[in-house]
Design a protein around this motif. Structure first.
Motif, PDB file in Angstrom:
ATOM      1  N   ASP A 179       0.814  -1.214   0.000  1.00  0.00           N
ATOM      2  CA  ASP A 179       0.000   0.000   0.000  1.00  0.00           C
ATOM      3  C   ASP A 179       0.853   1.272   0.000  1.00  0.00           C
ATOM      4  O   ASP A 179       0.439   2.291  -0.548  1.00  0.00           O
ATOM      5  CB  ASP A 179      -0.916   0.014   1.229  1.00  0.00           C
ATOM      6  CG  ASP A 179      -2.045  -0.998   1.091  1.00  0.00           C
ATOM      7  OD1 ASP A 179      -2.289  -1.459  -0.055  1.00  0.00           O
ATOM      8  OD2 ASP A 179      -2.668  -1.336   2.108  1.00  0.00           O
ATOM      9  N   GLU A 180       2.027   1.211   0.634  1.00  0.00           N
ATOM     10  CA  GLU A 180       2.876   2.407   0.701  1.00  0.00           C
ATOM     11  C   GLU A 180       3.306   2.816  -0.702  1.00  0.00           C
ATOM     12  O   GLU A 180       3.301   4.000  -1.052  1.00  0.00           O
ATOM     13  CB  GLU A 180       4.118   2.132   1.566  1.00  0.00           C
ATOM     14  CG  GLU A 180       3.828   1.751   3.018  1.00  0.00           C
ATOM     15  CD  GLU A 180       3.390   0.299   3.212  1.00  0.00           C
ATOM     16  OE1 GLU A 180       3.415  -0.482   2.231  1.00  0.00           O
ATOM     17  OE2 GLU A 180       3.008  -0.056   4.347  1.00  0.00           O
ATOM     18  N   GLU A 181       3.685   1.832  -1.523  1.00  0.00           N
ATOM     19  CA  GLU A 181       4.096   2.119  -2.899  1.00  0.00           C
ATOM     20  C   GLU A 181       2.891   2.625  -3.703  1.00  0.00           C
ATOM     21  O   GLU A 181       2.998   3.590  -4.458  1.00  0.00           O
ATOM     22  CB  GLU A 181       4.680   0.868  -3.570  1.00  0.00           C
ATOM     23  CG  GLU A 181       6.090   0.492  -3.118  1.00  0.00           C
ATOM     24  CD  GLU A 181       6.148  -0.193  -1.753  1.00  0.00           C
ATOM     25  OE1 GLU A 181       5.093  -0.414  -1.132  1.00  0.00           O
ATOM     26  OE2 GLU A 181       7.268  -0.512  -1.296  1.00  0.00           O
ATOM     27  N   ARG A 182       1.742   1.950  -3.520  1.00  0.00           N
ATOM     28  CA  ARG A 182       0.537   2.366  -4.269  1.00  0.00           C
ATOM     29  C   ARG A 182       0.146   3.803  -3.921  1.00  0.00           C
ATOM     30  O   ARG A 182      -0.227   4.584  -4.786  1.00  0.00           O
ATOM     31  CB  ARG A 182      -0.626   1.406  -3.977  1.00  0.00           C
ATOM     32  CG  ARG A 182      -0.535   0.123  -4.782  1.00  0.00           C
ATOM     33  CD  ARG A 182      -1.766  -0.762  -4.592  1.00  0.00           C
ATOM     34  NE  ARG A 182      -1.679  -1.523  -3.355  1.00  0.00           N
ATOM     35  CZ  ARG A 182      -1.032  -2.697  -3.245  1.00  0.00           C
ATOM     36  NH1 ARG A 182      -0.463  -3.251  -4.298  1.00  0.00           N
ATOM     37  NH2 ARG A 182      -0.977  -3.317  -2.096  1.00  0.00           N
ATOM     38  N   LYS A 183       0.254   4.167  -2.670  1.00  0.00           N
ATOM     39  CA  LYS A 183      -0.091   5.532  -2.238  1.00  0.00           C
ATOM     40  C   LYS A 183       0.821   6.561  -2.929  1.00  0.00           C
ATOM     41  O   LYS A 183       0.357   7.586  -3.439  1.00  0.00           O
ATOM     42  CB  LYS A 183       0.041   5.603  -0.714  1.00  0.00           C
ATOM     43  CG  LYS A 183       0.353   6.957  -0.105  1.00  0.00           C
ATOM     44  CD  LYS A 183      -0.905   7.784   0.133  1.00  0.00           C
ATOM     45  CE  LYS A 183      -0.634   9.132   0.803  1.00  0.00           C
ATOM     46  NZ  LYS A 183       0.172  10.063   0.012  1.00  0.00           N
TER      47      LYS A 183
ATOM     48  N   VAL B  12      10.453   6.150  -3.356  1.00  0.00           N
ATOM     49  CA  VAL B  12      10.237   6.870  -2.095  1.00  0.00           C
ATOM     50  C   VAL B  12       9.639   5.922  -1.058  1.00  0.00           C
ATOM     51  O   VAL B  12      10.082   5.876   0.096  1.00  0.00           O
ATOM     52  CB  VAL B  12       9.321   8.105  -2.309  1.00  0.00           C
ATOM     53  CG1 VAL B  12       8.850   8.673  -0.981  1.00  0.00           C
ATOM     54  CG2 VAL B  12      10.056   9.174  -3.118  1.00  0.00           C
ATOM     55  N   ALA B  13       8.660   5.128  -1.474  1.00  0.00           N
ATOM     56  CA  ALA B  13       8.032   4.186  -0.538  1.00  0.00           C
ATOM     57  C   ALA B  13       9.022   3.093  -0.124  1.00  0.00           C
ATOM     58  O   ALA B  13       9.114   2.733   1.053  1.00  0.00           O
ATOM     59  CB  ALA B  13       6.799   3.564  -1.175  1.00  0.00           C
ATOM     60  N   GLN B  14       9.776   2.587  -1.089  1.00  0.00           N
ATOM     61  CA  GLN B  14      10.733   1.511  -0.786  1.00  0.00           C
ATOM     62  C   GLN B  14      11.853   2.005   0.137  1.00  0.00           C
ATOM     63  O   GLN B  14      12.288   1.274   1.027  1.00  0.00           O
ATOM     64  CB  GLN B  14      11.333   0.968  -2.090  1.00  0.00           C
ATOM     65  CG  GLN B  14      10.331   0.132  -2.885  1.00  0.00           C
ATOM     66  CD  GLN B  14      10.532  -1.353  -2.667  1.00  0.00           C
ATOM     67  OE1 GLN B  14      11.611  -1.884  -2.900  1.00  0.00           O
ATOM     68  NE2 GLN B  14       9.486  -2.031  -2.231  1.00  0.00           N
ATOM     69  N   LEU B  15      12.269   3.231  -0.074  1.00  0.00           N
ATOM     70  CA  LEU B  15      13.325   3.789   0.773  1.00  0.00           C
ATOM     71  C   LEU B  15      12.883   3.821   2.236  1.00  0.00           C
ATOM     72  O   LEU B  15      13.681   3.586   3.149  1.00  0.00           O
ATOM     73  CB  LEU B  15      13.690   5.193   0.268  1.00  0.00           C
ATOM     74  CG  LEU B  15      14.952   5.846   0.806  1.00  0.00           C
ATOM     75  CD1 LEU B  15      16.149   4.916   0.725  1.00  0.00           C
ATOM     76  CD2 LEU B  15      15.227   7.138   0.033  1.00  0.00           C
ATOM     77  N   GLY B  16      11.598   4.061   2.433  1.00  0.00           N
ATOM     78  CA  GLY B  16      11.046   4.044   3.785  1.00  0.00           C
ATOM     79  C   GLY B  16      11.103   2.665   4.422  1.00  0.00           C
ATOM     80  O   GLY B  16      10.957   2.526   5.640  1.00  0.00           O
ATOM     81  N   LYS B  17      11.301   1.622   3.611  1.00  0.00           N
ATOM     82  CA  LYS B  17      11.337   0.252   4.126  1.00  0.00           C
ATOM     83  C   LYS B  17      12.751  -0.303   4.237  1.00  0.00           C
ATOM     84  O   LYS B  17      12.942  -1.457   4.621  1.00  0.00           O
ATOM     85  CB  LYS B  17      10.512  -0.664   3.195  1.00  0.00           C
ATOM     86  CG  LYS B  17       9.047  -0.273   3.092  1.00  0.00           C
ATOM     87  CD  LYS B  17       8.271  -1.206   2.157  1.00  0.00           C
ATOM     88  CE  LYS B  17       6.795  -0.801   2.115  1.00  0.00           C
ATOM     89  NZ  LYS B  17       5.990  -1.703   1.263  1.00  0.00           N
ATOM     90  N   LEU B  18      13.736   0.526   3.861  1.00  0.00           N
ATOM     91  CA  LEU B  18      15.103   0.005   3.774  1.00  0.00           C
ATOM     92  C   LEU B  18      15.612  -0.551   5.108  1.00  0.00           C
ATOM     93  O   LEU B  18      16.171  -1.648   5.150  1.00  0.00           O
ATOM     94  CB  LEU B  18      16.057   1.094   3.243  1.00  0.00           C
ATOM     95  CG  LEU B  18      17.538   0.688   3.159  1.00  0.00           C
ATOM     96  CD1 LEU B  18      17.736  -0.535   2.258  1.00  0.00           C
ATOM     97  CD2 LEU B  18      18.396   1.852   2.654  1.00  0.00           C
TER      98      LEU B  18
END
Ligand code: PLP
Length: 397
Positions: free
Chosen positions: A9-13, A245-251
């Motif tokens: 959902d983070e990527e979709r947002k 941007v979303a993936q970086l938040g999950k690094l």
């Protein structure tokens, strides 16, 4: 290693922010983009996370390497020293500029052997390009010393080592320039994408201009911008940057799970007599995306690799005979298969490849197996996998 395992959902947002305005380009259209600047946001966050002054996002890891080389003024006829074990992007990125790839041996770090680098330096050498393969690093102090002594550029290919560190610094941030890939199978993904980091303002400004046709990015009228240098188009789209941007938040989460899973597998293999592990230079910490280990000889490595497959353990790589990552497999390079003409200088260098002695690399690569660390596994699944790996390897020893 793959961030795609936790696409959600983070990527979709983030992507929807871009889809709502329809401004898919990273530059311009200020009034229409609802305040969203995903590429810029990624660059700011990433530079900070890596401890670097500047970040330039581009369309791929390969274009990041080409842009980085171009930004430092490399071009036709300049020699770049690179390892025999790497992804094909290394020589592609060099050849794209008319520069000359000079392939040298690796050692038990699975990356550039510093003594082979020093032996390959000529009056035309401009850059040393270590590739931090499979999550761990080259001996950067040794390479830095060589580069300083001979006045060469140190360009780190950290495409496979995002999150790894050396003496407390992020891999990619230590050389003059560092490159990353965010293609679909990397630690974090943009779908397609790449980045250059540097502390050198000139290289940053050159990168910024080079990847966008030479645009100076001054003012807010794109059509009226000047072109200080000749460039190319290696821009990333705003949609790809949004995924990033979303993936970086999950690094941080990805790295923590990788470390947990790696440790379980490593502990199981540590107890096998005859299995040893890739060398990590002192002061280095891997990003834990692969467990790479050595068998005593080529025959046992081949048998162990086969036994792992037959034992139901997926994602183990025997690079020695894998066509994409080791010189043995690069027939198209060794036998000169460009679509068009090469310059004589490039041709002459590549023609030497079939006669160059890579026995030092062979001696390491023929014994190496790398086992991918996934982040979707539960702890129980990794424990089960580790036990299966141990049993499979013991069955051939
Ligand atoms: C993936 C990779 C690249 C190239 O990245 P792309 O984004 O696929 O172009 C370069 N070097 C290494 C070591 C890689 O693993």
């Amino acid at each position: 290693m793959p961030g795609f395992e936790i696409f959600g959902d983070e990527e979709r947002k983030q992507v929807n922010d871009v889809l709502e305005s329809g401004i898919l380009m990273r530059y311009g259209f200020d009034g229409m983009r609802n305040g969203h600047w995903k590429a810029k946001e990624f660059e700011t966050t990433f530079a900070k996370k890596m401890g670097s002054e500047y970040c330039q996002l581009v369309s791929s890891g390969t274009s990041a390497l080409t842009t980085a080389l171009a930004s430092a003024g490399l071009g036709a006829g300049d020699e770049v020293i690179m390892p025999s074990f790497t992804f094909v992007a290394s020589f592609e990125s060099i050849l794209a500029l008319g520069a000359i790839p000079v392939l040298v041996d690796i050692d038990e770090t699975l990356t550039l052997d510093p003594s082979s680098v020093e032996a390959a330096i000529t009056s035309k050498t401009k850059c040393v390009m270590p590739v931090h393969m499979c999550g761990s690093m080259a001996d950067l102090d040794a390479l830095q010393a060589i580069c300083t002594k001979h006045n060469l550029l140190l360009l780190e290919d950290a495409c496979q080592a995002l999150g790894g560190t050396y003496k407390g610094k992020a891999l990619g941030s230590i050389g003059d320039l560092g490159c990353f890939s965010f293609d679909f199978v990397k630690t974090i993904t943009c779908g397609e994408g790449g980045a250059i980091i540097t502390n050198n303002k000139d290289y940053y400004v050159n990168s910024d201009q080079y990847q966008d046709h030479g645009h100076d990015h001054v003012g807010n009228d794109r059509g009226a911008e000047t072109h200080p240098v000749m460039g190319y188009n290696y821009r990333i789209s705003e949609l790809h940057a949004a995924v990033g941007v979303a993936q970086l938040g999950k690094l941080d989460y990805i790295l923590a799970i990788q470390k947990r899973n790696y440790t379980i597998v490593r502990n199981a293999l540590e107890s096998i007599e005859g299995v040893t592990f890739r060398k990590v230079p002192e002061g280095g910490e891997e990003n834990y995306s692969f467990v790479s280990f050595f068998l005593p000889n080529e025959e046992l490595a081949k048998k162990a690799h086969k036994a792992l497959g037959e034992g139901g353990v997926d994602a183990n790589f025997y690079w020695y005979t894998n066509s994409w990552h080791y010189i043995n497999g690069w027939e198209h390079l060794r036998n000169l298969k460009p679509l068009g003409n090469l310059t004589n200088e490039v041709r002459n260098q590549l023609e030497k490849l079939n006669d160059t002695d890579f026995s030092k690399s062979d001696a390491v690569m023929s014994r190496t197996i790398s086992s991918l660390v996934k982040i979707g596994w539960t702890e129980e699944e990794v424990l089960e996998r580790a036990a299966k790996m141990k049993a499979a390897i013991l069955s051939v020893l």
